[in-house]
Design a protein around this motif. Structure first.
Motif, PDB file in Angstrom:
ATOM      1  N   GLU A  39       0.374  -0.947  -0.072  1.00 26.01           N
ATOM      2  CA  GLU A  39      -0.082   0.047   0.012  1.00 26.01           C
ATOM      3  C   GLU A  39       0.699   1.357  -0.243  1.00 26.01           C
ATOM      4  N   ASP A  40       1.972   1.246   1.074  1.00 24.23           N
ATOM      5  CA  ASP A  40       2.554   2.365   0.765  1.00 24.23           C
ATOM      6  C   ASP A  40       2.687   2.668  -0.765  1.00 24.23           C
ATOM      7  N   LEU A  41       3.792   1.151  -1.236  1.00 27.15           N
ATOM      8  CA  LEU A  41       4.860   1.692  -2.616  1.00 27.15           C
ATOM      9  C   LEU A  41       3.996   2.535  -3.364  1.00 27.15           C
ATOM     10  N   GLU A  42       2.558   1.507  -3.231  1.00 31.79           N
ATOM     11  CA  GLU A  42       1.784   1.659  -4.189  1.00 31.79           C
ATOM     12  C   GLU A  42       0.974   3.978  -4.045  1.00 31.79           C
ATOM     13  N   ALA A  43       0.702   4.162  -2.780  1.00 29.31           N
ATOM     14  CA  ALA A  43       0.803   5.767  -2.318  1.00 29.31           C
ATOM     15  C   ALA A  43       2.305   6.441  -3.103  1.00 29.31           C
ATOM     16  N   ARG A  44       2.739   6.081  -2.837  1.00 26.21           N
ATOM     17  CA  ARG A  44       4.041   6.326  -3.543  1.00 26.21           C
ATOM     18  C   ARG A  44       4.515   6.608  -4.672  1.00 26.21           C
ATOM     19  N   ALA A  45       4.174   5.663  -5.832  1.00 25.13           N
ATOM     20  CA  ALA A  45       3.917   5.847  -7.465  1.00 25.13           C
ATOM     21  C   ALA A  45       2.534   6.695  -7.006  1.00 25.13           C
ATOM     22  N   TRP A  46       1.561   6.394  -7.022  1.00 25.85           N
ATOM     23  CA  TRP A  46       0.625   7.410  -7.214  1.00 25.85           C
ATOM     24  C   TRP A  46       1.089   8.990  -6.603  1.00 25.85           C
ATOM     25  N   PHE A  47       1.603   9.176  -5.018  1.00 25.85           N
ATOM     26  CA  PHE A  47       2.004  10.585  -5.190  1.00 25.85           C
ATOM     27  C   PHE A  47       3.100  11.142  -6.179  1.00 25.85           C
ATOM     28  N   ALA A  48       4.106  10.156  -7.026  1.00 24.25           N
ATOM     29  CA  ALA A  48       5.137  10.361  -7.766  1.00 24.25           C
ATOM     30  C   ALA A  48       4.264  10.845  -8.694  1.00 24.25           C
ATOM     31  N   ASN A  49       3.235  10.470  -9.661  1.00 25.57           N
ATOM     32  CA  ASN A  49       2.178  10.310 -10.880  1.00 25.57           C
ATOM     33  C   ASN A  49       1.593  12.196 -10.575  1.00 25.57           C
ATOM     34  N   ARG A  50       1.195  12.192  -9.396  1.00 24.44           N
ATOM     35  CA  ARG A  50       0.325  14.034  -8.936  1.00 24.44           C
ATOM     36  C   ARG A  50       1.764  14.916  -8.992  1.00 24.44           C
ATOM     37  N   LEU A  51       3.182  14.477  -8.823  1.00 24.08           N
ATOM     38  CA  LEU A  51       3.640  15.702  -8.883  1.00 24.08           C
ATOM     39  C   LEU A  51       4.672  16.078  -9.902  1.00 24.08           C
ATOM     40  N   ASP A  52       4.618  14.522 -11.207  1.00 21.20           N
ATOM     41  CA  ASP A  52       5.241  15.115 -12.424  1.00 21.20           C
ATOM     42  C   ASP A  52       3.516  15.379 -13.013  1.00 21.20           C
ATOM     43  N   ASP A  53       2.518  15.142 -12.834  1.00 20.36           N
ATOM     44  CA  ASP A  53       1.762  16.331 -13.686  1.00 20.36           C
ATOM     45  C   ASP A  53       2.106  18.117 -13.089  1.00 20.36           C
ATOM     46  N   ALA A  54       2.071  17.923 -11.730  1.00 25.87           N
ATOM     47  CA  ALA A  54       2.132  19.212 -11.373  1.00 25.87           C
ATOM     48  C   ALA A  54       3.191  20.114 -11.997  1.00 25.87           C
ATOM     49  N   GLY A  55       4.214  19.228 -12.977  1.00 24.56           N
ATOM     50  CA  GLY A  55       5.096  20.064 -13.586  1.00 24.56           C
ATOM     51  C   GLY A  55       6.308  20.210 -12.486  1.00 24.56           C
ATOM     52  N   LEU A  56       6.995  19.138 -11.574  1.00 24.77           N
ATOM     53  CA  LEU A  56       7.503  19.712 -10.323  1.00 24.77           C
ATOM     54  C   LEU A  56       8.646  18.695 -11.310  1.00 24.77           C
ATOM     55  N   ALA A  57       9.577  18.510 -10.613  1.00 26.69           N
ATOM     56  CA  ALA A  57      10.431  17.865 -10.692  1.00 26.69           C
ATOM     57  C   ALA A  57      11.147  17.146  -9.594  1.00 26.69           C
ATOM     58  N   VAL A  58      10.879  15.849 -10.170  1.00 26.71           N
ATOM     59  CA  VAL A  58      10.829  14.949  -9.724  1.00 26.71           C
ATOM     60  C   VAL A  58      12.310  14.175  -8.659  1.00 26.71           C
ATOM     61  N   ARG A  59      11.912  13.618  -7.078  1.00 25.48           N
ATOM     62  CA  ARG A  59      13.847  13.165  -7.078  1.00 25.48           C
ATOM     63  C   ARG A  59      13.088  12.581  -6.280  1.00 25.48           C
ATOM     64  N   ASP A  60      14.334  11.480  -5.732  1.00 26.13           N
ATOM     65  CA  ASP A  60      14.522   9.969  -4.487  1.00 26.13           C
ATOM     66  C   ASP A  60      15.710  10.369  -4.416  1.00 26.13           C
ATOM     67  N   ASP A  61      15.755   9.635  -3.048  1.00 30.11           N
ATOM     68  CA  ASP A  61      17.131   9.759  -2.619  1.00 30.11           C
ATOM     69  C   ASP A  61      17.592   8.333  -1.943  1.00 30.11           C
ATOM     70  N   ASP A  62      18.638   8.005  -1.634  1.00 39.63           N
ATOM     71  CA  ASP A  62      18.607   7.075  -0.742  1.00 39.63           C
ATOM     72  C   ASP A  62      18.350   5.803  -0.132  1.00 39.63           C
ATOM     73  N   VAL A  63      17.415   6.708   0.829  1.00 35.44           N
ATOM     74  CA  VAL A  63      16.681   6.408   1.900  1.00 35.44           C
ATOM     75  C   VAL A  63      14.821   6.375   1.873  1.00 35.44           C
ATOM     76  N   GLY A  64      15.017   7.217   0.186  1.00 32.71           N
ATOM     77  CA  GLY A  64      13.709   6.385  -0.312  1.00 32.71           C
ATOM     78  C   GLY A  64      12.419   7.661  -0.274  1.00 32.71           C
ATOM     79  N   ASN A  65      13.217   9.146   0.663  1.00 31.93           N
ATOM     80  CA  ASN A  65      12.183  10.131   0.361  1.00 31.93           C
ATOM     81  C   ASN A  65      12.194  10.673  -1.505  1.00 31.93           C
ATOM     82  N   ILE A  66      11.053  10.323  -2.054  1.00 33.08           N
ATOM     83  CA  ILE A  66       9.862  10.874  -2.258  1.00 33.08           C
ATOM     84  C   ILE A  66      10.347  12.929  -2.514  1.00 33.08           C
ATOM     85  N   SER A  67      10.312  13.542  -3.400  1.00 31.67           N
ATOM     86  CA  SER A  67      10.405  15.096  -3.299  1.00 31.67           C
ATOM     87  C   SER A  67       9.632  15.234  -4.785  1.00 31.67           C
ATOM     88  N   GLY A  68       9.061  16.318  -5.193  1.00 29.37           N
ATOM     89  CA  GLY A  68       8.871  17.521  -6.059  1.00 29.37           C
ATOM     90  C   GLY A  68       8.781  19.148  -5.661  1.00 29.37           C
TER      91      GLY A  68
END
Ligand SMILES: [Zn+2]
Length: 380
Positions: A39-68
């Motif tokens: 469920e967490d992985l699904e939410a992360r994927a959903w979130f990454a798509n929302r970031l992308d849709d919003a025109g934000l640069a998607v950024r990941d780091d080595d501890v799994g934080n996802i940011s836009g």
């Protein structure tokens, strides 16, 4: 564009909230998205798509934080103000815990982006890995702030299961420390979160400006006695571990209630051995925690609690041992950031604000001391 006249799109925010709530929804109306679960992985994927849709640069780091990142000038790795919270939840959690902070930050970035507002630093909405501690409390924010060198597995944790869960999410245990950023790369941190208590609601206030976050220490305390026949053992030969533990729990609660005004004591777990109704308990193992918003008061509480446990043990002819399991230091929120939150509320006509202490842990706790950090509470 006058920033005070900016308005978010409430319908868009609501639509995101409804969609996110579906991921890991429980029949009781809550949500279970344990860190690194499907469920967490699904939410992360959903979130990454929302970031992308919003025109934000998607950024990941080595501890799994996802940011836009809303890039202002140069690149997504330039200095940014972080707006964070968490998508993971505890088991059967409320729908607002964590998610409302993530989605509010995302909506703010979209609104600022669409208004074409230019700022001297990037804005970055960030989802921190495992805030709730399904595996390791505040793993993501500890990683980002360079606090993973003190990373240790909790007692009883299965490192292979943790590694496997990380691996599934594309995270490698030995690489997590690389997520650390330099304080100079972060201009500040702001988090919006539900209060998770009833004080704001009861006071009729709409916004809680958090002054500090409680420090929390967890101990395992063991009372060692002697097993014996419940009927035949003479009174003077009884060394009943459970009696010592019970005495300690009652006295610790009374002591904190009467003498430590801002302190909290909780004993929520007790295991006895051998655990038979007709045998004198040989061992009573307690897991207890103390909380205090003031770090030096917390340390005093810890010391006095152990003195009390030792004296309760002695009264019943027992031996007491203790081990510190978790230590989350108390954190003060940055004074200028608090003043800015208050000023922003005044600018948009919200007069129902109050200063408040958080008795629950938040990622803002890890960010404070690393960068100017603030935490905004809304009523539960
Ligand atoms: Zn939370």
């Amino acid at each position: 564009m006058d920033i005070a006249n900016l308005r978010i799109d409430a319908n868009r925010l609501r639509a995101d909230f409804d969609a996110l709530t579906e991921i890991g929804a429980t029949v009781a109306g809550g949500v279970s998205r344990l860190a690194l679960s499907n469920e967490d992985l699904e939410a992360r994927a959903w979130f990454a798509n929302r970031l992308d849709d919003a025109g934000l640069a998607v950024r990941d780091d080595d501890v799994g934080n996802i940011s836009g990142v809303l890039v202002m000038n140069g690149s997504a790795t330039d200095r940014s103000v972080l707006l964070g919270a968490h998508l993971d939840t505890a088991l059967n959690a409320g729908r607002y815990d964590g998610s409302v902070g993530i989605l509010a930050a995302l909506e703010c970035l979209r609104t600022i982006h669409e208004a074409g507002i230019h700022l001297p630093v990037n804005l970055e909405v960030i989802n921190f890995t495992d805030q709730e501690g399904s595996w390791q409390s505040m793993l993501g924010s500890r990683g980002l702030t360079g606090r993973l060198p003190d990373f240790t597995m909790r007692d009883g944790d299965d490192q292979s299961a943790f590694r496997a869960a990380l691996f599934r999410a594309g995270i490698f245990l030995n690489d997590m420390h690389r997520a650390a950023r330099q304080p100079s790369d972060v201009a500040g941190y702001l988090e919006l979160h539900i209060e998770q208590g009833g004080r704001l609601w009861a006071s009729g206030k709409r916004i809680g400006i958090v002054d500090g976050i409680v420090g929390r220490t967890t101990y395992s305390i063991t009372f060692h006695g002697e097993a014996g026949h419940s009927g035949t053992t003479a009174p003077e030969q009884r060394h009943d571990a459970l009696q010592g533990a019970a005495q300690f729990i009652i006295e610790a609660h009374r002591w904190v209630r009467e003498s430590i005004p801002d302190g909290i004591f909780n004993a929520g777990n007790l295991v006895t051995e051998p655990g038979a109704f007709n045998t004198i308990p040989e061992k009573a193992v307690l897991t207890v925690e103390v909380r205090n918003p003031d770090q030096s008061a917390l340390l005093v509480m810890e010391d006095q609690m152990l003195v009390l446990a030792a004296s309760c043990a002695e009264r019943y002819g027992l031996r007491m041992t203790s081990r510190r399991l978790v230590n989350m230091p108390a954190a003060k929120m940055d004074a200028p950031v608090r003043a800015d939150i208050e000023a922003a509320c005044a600018d948009i006509g919200i007069s129902e604000t109050t200063h408040i202490v958080s008795y629950a842990g938040h990622d803002a706790q890890m960010l404070s001391g690393f960068t100017p950090a603030g935490l905004i509470f809304i009523p539960s």
